[in-house]
Scaffold this active site. Structure first.
Site, PDB file in Angstrom:
ATOM      1  N   GLY A  13       0.832  -1.205   0.000  1.00  9.20           N
ATOM      2  CA  GLY A  13       0.000   0.000   0.000  1.00  9.20           C
ATOM      3  C   GLY A  13       0.862   1.249   0.000  1.00  9.20           C
ATOM      4  N   ARG A  16       0.647   5.621  -1.870  1.00 11.65           N
ATOM      5  CA  ARG A  16       0.173   6.922  -1.364  1.00 11.65           C
ATOM      6  C   ARG A  16       0.081   6.871   0.163  1.00 11.65           C
ATOM      7  NH1 ARG A  16      -6.113   5.923  -3.093  1.00 11.65           N
ATOM      8  NH2 ARG A  16      -6.772   5.159  -1.045  1.00 11.65           N
ATOM      9  N   ASP A  62      -2.350  -7.776  -5.188  1.00 12.69           N
ATOM     10  CA  ASP A  62      -3.395  -7.724  -4.160  1.00 12.69           C
ATOM     11  C   ASP A  62      -2.879  -8.549  -2.989  1.00 12.69           C
ATOM     12  OD1 ASP A  62      -5.529  -8.136  -2.484  1.00 12.69           O
ATOM     13  OD2 ASP A  62      -6.893  -8.888  -4.040  1.00 12.69           O
ATOM     14  N   VAL A  63      -2.575  -7.879  -1.877  1.00 18.14           N
ATOM     15  CA  VAL A  63      -1.946  -8.602  -0.759  1.00 18.14           C
ATOM     16  C   VAL A  63      -2.876  -9.659  -0.147  1.00 18.14           C
ATOM     17  CG1 VAL A  63      -0.368  -6.717  -0.163  1.00 18.14           C
ATOM     18  CG2 VAL A  63      -2.613  -6.857   0.969  1.00 18.14           C
ATOM     19  N   SER A 141      -3.981  -0.012  14.413  1.00 21.14           N
ATOM     20  CA  SER A 141      -4.688   1.277  14.468  1.00 21.14           C
ATOM     21  C   SER A 141      -5.213   1.483  15.875  1.00 21.14           C
ATOM     22  CB  SER A 141      -5.877   1.242  13.493  1.00 21.14           C
ATOM     23  OG  SER A 141      -6.749   2.326  13.730  1.00 21.14           O
ATOM     24  N   TYR A 153     -12.974  -3.481  10.625  1.00 22.43           N
ATOM     25  CA  TYR A 153     -11.643  -2.858  10.681  1.00 22.43           C
ATOM     26  C   TYR A 153     -11.008  -3.046  12.070  1.00 22.43           C
ATOM     27  CZ  TYR A 153      -8.280   1.024   9.939  1.00 22.43           C
ATOM     28  OH  TYR A 153      -7.160   1.815   9.800  1.00 22.43           O
ATOM     29  N   ALA A 156      -9.915  -6.619  12.496  1.00 22.04           N
ATOM     30  CA  ALA A 156      -8.706  -6.881  11.711  1.00 22.04           C
ATOM     31  C   ALA A 156      -7.486  -6.258  12.384  1.00 22.04           C
ATOM     32  CB  ALA A 156      -8.873  -6.322  10.296  1.00 22.04           C
ATOM     33  N   LYS A 157      -7.649  -5.033  12.877  1.00 18.76           N
ATOM     34  CA  LYS A 157      -6.496  -4.325  13.455  1.00 18.76           C
ATOM     35  C   LYS A 157      -6.076  -4.922  14.800  1.00 18.76           C
ATOM     36  CE  LYS A 157      -5.483  -1.265  10.291  1.00 18.76           C
ATOM     37  NZ  LYS A 157      -4.343  -1.558   9.404  1.00 18.76           N
TER      38      LYS A 157
HETATM   39  N1  LIG Z   1      -4.936   7.362   8.010  1.00 21.68           N
HETATM   40  C1  LIG Z   1      -5.172   7.033   9.275  1.00 21.68           C
HETATM   41  O1  LIG Z   1      -5.619   7.858  10.084  1.00 21.68           O
HETATM   42  C2  LIG Z   1      -4.847   5.643   9.765  1.00 21.68           C
HETATM   43  C3  LIG Z   1      -4.981   5.395  11.146  1.00 21.68           C
HETATM   44  C4  LIG Z   1      -4.676   4.122  11.622  1.00 21.68           C
HETATM   45  C5  LIG Z   1      -4.253   3.131  10.762  1.00 21.68           C
HETATM   46  N2  LIG Z   1      -4.143   3.405   9.418  1.00 21.68           N
HETATM   47  C6  LIG Z   1      -3.677   2.319   8.548  1.00 21.68           C
HETATM   48  O2  LIG Z   1      -2.549   2.751   7.843  1.00 21.68           O
HETATM   49  C7  LIG Z   1      -2.488   2.065   6.588  1.00 21.68           C
HETATM   50  C8  LIG Z   1      -2.370   3.073   5.461  1.00 21.68           C
HETATM   51  O3  LIG Z   1      -3.499   3.921   5.494  1.00 21.68           O
HETATM   52  P1  LIG Z   1      -3.613   5.285   4.669  1.00 21.68           P
HETATM   53  O4  LIG Z   1      -4.347   6.242   5.543  1.00 21.68           O
HETATM   54  O5  LIG Z   1      -2.317   5.652   4.108  1.00 21.68           O
HETATM   55  O6  LIG Z   1      -4.656   4.816   3.533  1.00 21.68           O
HETATM   56  P2  LIG Z   1      -4.717   5.128   1.967  1.00 21.68           P
HETATM   57  O7  LIG Z   1      -6.097   4.737   1.571  1.00 21.68           O
HETATM   58  O8  LIG Z   1      -4.261   6.508   1.683  1.00 21.68           O
HETATM   59  O9  LIG Z   1      -3.644   4.116   1.340  1.00 21.68           O
HETATM   60  C9  LIG Z   1      -3.844   2.724   1.354  1.00 21.68           C
HETATM   61  C10 LIG Z   1      -3.067   2.094   0.217  1.00 21.68           C
HETATM   62  O10 LIG Z   1      -3.256   0.683   0.268  1.00 21.68           O
HETATM   63  C11 LIG Z   1      -3.488   0.212  -1.056  1.00 21.68           C
HETATM   64  N3  LIG Z   1      -4.234  -1.050  -1.027  1.00 21.68           N
HETATM   65  C12 LIG Z   1      -5.535  -1.227  -0.693  1.00 21.68           C
HETATM   66  N4  LIG Z   1      -5.876  -2.514  -0.836  1.00 21.68           N
HETATM   67  C13 LIG Z   1      -4.775  -3.183  -1.251  1.00 21.68           C
HETATM   68  C14 LIG Z   1      -4.500  -4.527  -1.569  1.00 21.68           C
HETATM   69  N5  LIG Z   1      -5.464  -5.469  -1.495  1.00 21.68           N
HETATM   70  N6  LIG Z   1      -3.252  -4.855  -1.976  1.00 21.68           N
HETATM   71  C15 LIG Z   1      -2.291  -3.912  -2.086  1.00 21.68           C
HETATM   72  N7  LIG Z   1      -2.491  -2.618  -1.789  1.00 21.68           N
HETATM   73  C16 LIG Z   1      -3.716  -2.249  -1.390  1.00 21.68           C
HETATM   74  C17 LIG Z   1      -4.271   1.345  -1.707  1.00 21.68           C
HETATM   75  O11 LIG Z   1      -4.259   1.251  -3.127  1.00 21.68           O
HETATM   76  C18 LIG Z   1      -3.538   2.567  -1.168  1.00 21.68           C
HETATM   77  O12 LIG Z   1      -2.432   2.916  -1.965  1.00 21.68           O
HETATM   78  C19 LIG Z   1      -3.745   1.198   6.525  1.00 21.68           C
HETATM   79  O13 LIG Z   1      -3.446  -0.110   6.977  1.00 21.68           O
HETATM   80  C20 LIG Z   1      -4.669   1.878   7.493  1.00 21.68           C
HETATM   81  O14 LIG Z   1      -5.647   1.008   7.985  1.00 21.68           O
HETATM   82  C21 LIG Z   1      -4.446   4.630   8.903  1.00 21.68           C
END
Ligand SMILES: NC(=O)c1ccc[n+]([C@@H]2O[C@H](COP(=O)([O-])OP(=O)(O)OC[C@H]3O[C@@H](n4cnc5c(N)ncnc54)[C@H](O)[C@@H]3O)[C@@H](O)[C@H]2O)c1
Length: 253
Positions: A13, A16, A62-63, A141, A153, A156-157
């Site tokens: 992921g 971005r 796709d992970v 998270s 979510y 999972a987390k």
């Molecule tokens: N943003 C937050 O506040 C926050 C808080 C806690 C945890 N997180 C976790 O941090 C991680 C990143 O989140 P983010 O905010 O950068 O989200 P985001 O949506 O900006 O980025 C997620 C990335 O994962 C990729 N992705 C989705 N499904 C996929 C798959 N099956 N295989 C490969 N890639 C895949 C997407 O294409 C994207 O590039 C996630 O695990 C999210 O749950 C985010």
């Protein structure tokens, strides 16, 4: 500081958001980074924006799919010679209250976060165990502790935290540490989408979150990247099985 000189690091992921922030930090600390994301074009484009001239790679996968996850790890080792760091960061949200949550929304979130971390870690450990070193860093998270509308979510987390502890126990004797970071609110497309769902402007949403944590601001991908770079470095070799909350004190109560 170049704490990751000579290391090859996969960030799932990583095209971005938090993943890209981490990829930038790993690269600036000397690593060759492999960005694994759903669309190979996005992964390649993001790898091209990393701040060093190392032969960074972008791989489409796709992970949550066993063959796809394994192929991403195998291609990394084939093209770059080895793998040292795996960051399981890929994620999605499909929020809804329990009575409205569909089977598909449950399954999709469990697949990407929990099954994805399992599949990628299983593929990577083969190489880590052989070379007697490696780092796995999972992304949990603050929602692991419970969050309205996020049964899938949150499960999972918190599952990722159990996976982290168990893999740490199994892999420690092979020189492999396994930890997790648990971000609070981080500015990204994911949180922008949440604001939209709550019919709030992203700015108002951020202000509301900032007023509720100890440090009075929201997090940026760089905040997670700083913690991640430490946890995958040699300096952290005595830290394993831990989940580090990087949340500005959000979970302090
Ligand atoms: N943003 C937050 O506040 C926050 C808080 C806690 C945890 N997180 C976790 O941090 C991680 C990143 O989140 P983010 O905010 O950068 O989200 P985001 O949506 O900006 O980025 C997620 C990335 O994962 C990729 N992705 C989705 N499904 C996929 C798959 N099956 N295989 C490969 N890639 C895949 C997407 O294409 C994207 O590039 C996630 O695990 C999210 O749950 C985010």
């Amino acid at each position: 500081m170049a704490r990751l000189e000579g290391r090859v690091a996969i960030v799932t992921g990583g095209a971005r958001g938090i993943g890209f922030g981490v990829a930038q930090r790993f690269a600036s600390e000397g690593a060759t980074v492999v960005i694994v994301d759903l669309q190979e074009g996005d992964a390649i484009e993001a790898a091209g924006r990393l701040p060093t001239d190392a032969p960074h790679l972008g791989i489409g996968a796709d992970v949550g799919d066993s063959a796809s996850a394994t192929a991403a790890v195998e291609r990394t080792v084939q093209e770059l010679g080895h793998l040292d760091i795996l960051m399981n960061n890929a994620g999605i949200t499909r929020d809804n209250l329990l009575h409205k949550m569909s089977d598909a929304d449950w399954a999709a979130v469990i697949s990407v976060h929990l099954t994805g971390a399992f599949l990628m870690s299983r593929a990577a450990q083969t190489h880590f165990v052989t070379q007697r070193s490696g780092r796995i860093l999972n992304v949990s998270s603050t929602s692991a502790l419970g969050n309205r509308g996020q049964a899938n979510y949150s499960a999972a987390k918190m599952g990722i935290q159990g996976l982290t502890r168990t893999l740490a126990l199994e892999l420690g004797k092979f020189g492999v540490t396994v930890n997790a970071v648990a971000p609070g609110f981080i500015v990204s497309d994911m949180t922008a989408a949440t604001a939209e769902r709550l019919h709030m402007s992203f700015q108002d949403f951020q202000a509301a979150v900032a007023s509720q944590n100890a440090v009075g601001r929201v997090g940026q991908p760089e905040d997670i990247a700083a913690a991640a770079a430490f946890l995958v470095s040699d300096e952290a070799s005595f830290i394993t099985g831990q989940t580090l909350y990087v949340d500005g004190g959000q979970t302090l109560g």
